[in-house]
Design a protein around this motif. Structure first.
Motif, mmCIF file in Angstrom:
data_model
loop_
_atom_site.group_PDB
_atom_site.id
_atom_site.type_symbol
_atom_site.label_atom_id
_atom_site.label_comp_id
_atom_site.label_asym_id
_atom_site.label_seq_id
_atom_site.Cartn_x
_atom_site.Cartn_y
_atom_site.Cartn_z
ATOM 1 N N SER A 87 6.399 -34.702 3.451
ATOM 2 C CA SER A 87 6.204 -36.254 3.338
ATOM 3 C C SER A 87 6.033 -36.276 0.940
ATOM 4 N N THR A 88 6.096 -37.767 1.211
ATOM 5 C CA THR A 88 5.819 -38.352 -0.089
ATOM 6 C C THR A 88 4.798 -38.656 -0.414
ATOM 7 N N HIS A 89 3.948 -38.866 0.327
ATOM 8 C CA HIS A 89 2.652 -39.633 0.493
ATOM 9 C C HIS A 89 1.764 -39.012 -0.248
ATOM 10 N N VAL A 90 2.150 -38.080 -1.756
ATOM 11 C CA VAL A 90 1.184 -37.290 -1.375
ATOM 12 C C VAL A 90 -0.036 -38.323 -2.004
ATOM 13 N N LYS A 91 -0.907 -39.316 -2.378
ATOM 14 C CA LYS A 91 -2.002 -39.755 -2.749
ATOM 15 C C LYS A 91 -2.369 -39.970 -1.221
ATOM 16 N N ARG A 92 -2.183 -39.953 0.099
ATOM 17 C CA ARG A 92 -2.761 -39.811 1.079
ATOM 18 C C ARG A 92 -2.824 -38.754 1.818
ATOM 19 N N ALA A 93 -1.718 -38.073 1.547
ATOM 20 C CA ALA A 93 -2.392 -36.573 2.117
ATOM 21 C C ALA A 93 -3.448 -35.718 1.242
ATOM 22 N N ILE A 94 -3.841 -35.894 0.196
ATOM 23 C CA ILE A 94 -4.410 -35.859 -1.080
ATOM 24 C C ILE A 94 -5.848 -36.060 -0.018
ATOM 25 N N GLU A 95 -5.783 -37.500 0.242
ATOM 26 C CA GLU A 95 -7.192 -37.570 0.517
ATOM 27 C C GLU A 95 -7.395 -37.362 2.602
ATOM 28 N N GLU A 96 -6.407 -36.847 2.670
ATOM 29 C CA GLU A 96 -6.960 -36.188 4.183
ATOM 30 C C GLU A 96 -7.028 -34.658 4.384
ATOM 31 N N ALA A 97 -6.628 -34.325 3.041
ATOM 32 C CA ALA A 97 -6.378 -32.461 2.973
ATOM 33 C C ALA A 97 -7.778 -31.354 2.648
ATOM 34 N N ASP A 98 -8.088 -30.656 3.948
ATOM 35 C CA ASP A 98 -9.910 -29.995 3.777
ATOM 36 C C ASP A 98 -9.121 -29.091 2.407
ATOM 37 N N LEU A 99 -8.005 -28.149 2.492
ATOM 38 C CA LEU A 99 -7.602 -27.287 1.411
ATOM 39 C C LEU A 99 -6.386 -27.787 0.975
ATOM 40 N N ILE A 100 -6.236 -28.095 -0.375
ATOM 41 C CA ILE A 100 -5.157 -28.309 -0.985
ATOM 42 C C ILE A 100 -4.813 -27.434 -1.770
ATOM 43 N N LEU A 101 -2.880 -27.002 -1.572
ATOM 44 C CA LEU A 101 -2.454 -25.585 -2.534
ATOM 45 C C LEU A 101 -1.370 -26.580 -3.180
#
Length: 182
Positions: A87-101
């Protein structure tokens, strides 16, 4: 790394995000921007397709049976739901993540001007020795990623940095993220 995580932990939903639309399009369509042995085969098993593949595509077996006992000879990992998307939806992916690499390039500086940006100074204010260019690294991509994570992460989120930067840079990112949480 993300593909292997998706393969080894089928219950984990893995989303690879990037601000580079072309790079994400290449990953999503199988025109991989990198070559690693076995990666295409792993992606065939774990990648979410758009439109989604039918479940039958992941149960590729029906004609592959052991003649002695009638059991499927297809390895169990091919009978699973896909759990890796791009995905290119960075903000949404970060908001939904429990762990970010966070895995971004830290190229060598081409000139001392590469560190002059306000964002780099803000993120790395606790690691001043790297702001004058003495580290030899262009920290702008890392500062940008750290800023995106710090601004969009919700709740208790684990952030892992996969990079070749010195430990003091990792500490500066942690301090920056904690400052924005307040």
């Amino acid at each position: 790394m993300s593909a292997v995580l998706a393969l080894k932990v089928p219950s984990c939903v893995v989303t690879v995000v990037d601000i580079d639309e072309d790079r994400i399009a290449r990953w999503a369509t199988g025109r991989l921007p990198v070559h690693e042995t076995g990666l295409k085969e792993i992606l065939h098993v774990v990648q979410v397709r758009d439109p989604p593949l039918e479940d039958a595509m992941f149960d590729r077996d029906t004609k592959q049976r052991d003649p002695t006992n009638g059991q499927s000879t297809v390895p169990p990992h091919t009978k699973r739901k896909p759990n890796l998307s791009f995905s290119t939806h960075v903000k949404r992916a970060i908001e939904e993540a429990d762990l970010i690499l966070v895995a971004v390039d830290t190229p060598q500086l081409e000139s001392s001007d590469a560190h002059s940006g306000d964002l780099v100074r803000k993120v790395f204010s606790h690691a001043k020795q790297f702001l004058d260019g003495s580290s030899g690294l262009n920290l702008a991509p890392l500062a940008s990623a750290a800023s995106m994570v710090a601004e969009a992460a919700v709740g208790e989120t684990i952030v892992v940095l996969k990079s070749t930067v010195p430990p003091s840079i990792t500490g500066a990112i942690g301090q920056y993220v904690r400052l924005l949480e307040r």
